[in-house]
Motif scaffolding. Structure first.
Motif, PDB file in Angstrom:
ATOM      1  N   LEU A 103       0.847  -1.192   0.000  1.00  0.00           N
ATOM      2  CA  LEU A 103       0.000   0.000   0.000  1.00  0.00           C
ATOM      3  C   LEU A 103       0.886   1.246   0.000  1.00  0.00           C
ATOM      4  O   LEU A 103       1.920   1.281   0.659  1.00  0.00           O
ATOM      5  CB  LEU A 103      -0.900   0.027   1.240  1.00  0.00           C
ATOM      6  N   LYS A 104       0.462   2.270  -0.736  1.00  0.00           N
ATOM      7  CA  LYS A 104       1.255   3.499  -0.777  1.00  0.00           C
ATOM      8  C   LYS A 104       1.390   4.114   0.613  1.00  0.00           C
ATOM      9  O   LYS A 104       2.420   4.708   0.931  1.00  0.00           O
ATOM     10  CB  LYS A 104       0.626   4.501  -1.757  1.00  0.00           C
ATOM     11  N   SER A 105       0.370   3.925   1.429  1.00  0.00           N
ATOM     12  CA  SER A 105       0.428   4.479   2.787  1.00  0.00           C
ATOM     13  C   SER A 105       1.490   3.783   3.642  1.00  0.00           C
ATOM     14  O   SER A 105       1.921   4.320   4.666  1.00  0.00           O
ATOM     15  CB  SER A 105      -0.943   4.345   3.464  1.00  0.00           C
ATOM     16  N   ASP A 106       1.920   2.592   3.220  1.00  0.00           N
ATOM     17  CA  ASP A 106       2.950   1.849   3.955  1.00  0.00           C
ATOM     18  C   ASP A 106       4.344   2.033   3.364  1.00  0.00           C
ATOM     19  O   ASP A 106       5.325   1.508   3.899  1.00  0.00           O
ATOM     20  CB  ASP A 106       2.628   0.342   3.947  1.00  0.00           C
ATOM     21  N   ALA A 107       4.441   2.757   2.246  1.00  0.00           N
ATOM     22  CA  ALA A 107       5.707   2.809   1.511  1.00  0.00           C
ATOM     23  C   ALA A 107       6.854   3.374   2.350  1.00  0.00           C
ATOM     24  O   ALA A 107       7.973   2.853   2.309  1.00  0.00           O
ATOM     25  CB  ALA A 107       5.542   3.621   0.226  1.00  0.00           C
ATOM     26  N   ARG A 108       6.579   4.436   3.085  1.00  0.00           N
ATOM     27  CA  ARG A 108       7.666   5.081   3.839  1.00  0.00           C
ATOM     28  C   ARG A 108       8.327   4.106   4.816  1.00  0.00           C
ATOM     29  O   ARG A 108       9.555   4.106   4.978  1.00  0.00           O
ATOM     30  CB  ARG A 108       7.137   6.297   4.597  1.00  0.00           C
TER      31      ARG A 108
END
Length: 211
Positions: A103-108
């Motif tokens: 998920l993009k929200s988990d990328a960092r």
């Protein structure tokens, strides 16, 4: 030096991913693409170790990019990025043989670990619903395989929803107009729909195209 390809149609996302990747001295971003067709061209030219690919991209989506990378026999492992977590998307990712899903929200917090896993040819999946969705996928795989669109049907639906005519779809996918119409009709039959407007709504609902 490990080569990483980034494909996303939003420049700010590509910049953010590049910044994370470049924290590793032994990794380099070998190319960036803002649509699926350019992503495939770059993959063929640069031959990256890992391709980070947005699920929803113009012209060709992330899954079609993944399929073509495999078709061309490239070594690249694919990490699919998406803003949306759903059973439908996860099922498509697994059926396409993709080994990474983030998920993009988990990328960092997870991107480095995901790329490390793929570089070692290990799968990497995250998400709160993943375990549940994976169980459902495995228990329903046989039933779902008859309902899901083929990769060609999915590509045709995406391009039609983006406003392409049958003629331009045939040019993009290198298919005859008759074959395009056959795939389009088959997709509509599977989905139980009878109009282009309904096809567009389906493509938007399943994130094949963005709003």
């Amino acid at each position: 030096m490990k080569q990483i390809l980034i494909a996303d149609d939003h420049e700010v996302v590509r910049s953010g991913l590049r910044a994370i990747i470049e924290t590793r001295a032994d990794w380099v971003v070998s190319g960036e693409a803002n649509n699926g067709r350019d992503a495939i061209a770059l993959a063929l030219k640069k031959k990256p170790d890992v391709a980070i690919v947005d699920y929803s991209m113009p012209i060709m989506n992330g899954l079609e990019v993944s399929r073509r990378i495999k078709f061309h026999g490239l070594r690249a492992e694919v990490l699919i990025l998406t803003m949306h977590e759903s059973e439908e998307i996860l099922t498509e990712v697994l059926l396409a043989g993709v080994r990474g899903f983030l998920l993009k929200s988990d990328a960092r917090s997870h991107l480095i670990a995901a790329v490390e896993a793929l570089l070692e040819h290990r799968p990497y999946f995250t998400g709160v619903l993943l375990e549940k969705l994976l169980r459902e996928y495995l228990s329903n795989k046989k039933d779902r395989s008859d309902v899901l669109l083929s990769s060609r049907e999915q590509s045709v639906v995406q391009l039609v929803a983006e406003g392409h005519t049958n003629k331009s779809v045939s040019a993009v996918l290198n298919l005859s107009a008759k074959t395009v119409e056959t795939h389009r009709a088959s997709a509509m039959r599977k989905l139980g729909i009878s109009s282009t407007a309904e096809l567009v709504r389906y493509a938007i609902r399943t994130k094949l195209v963005g709003l």
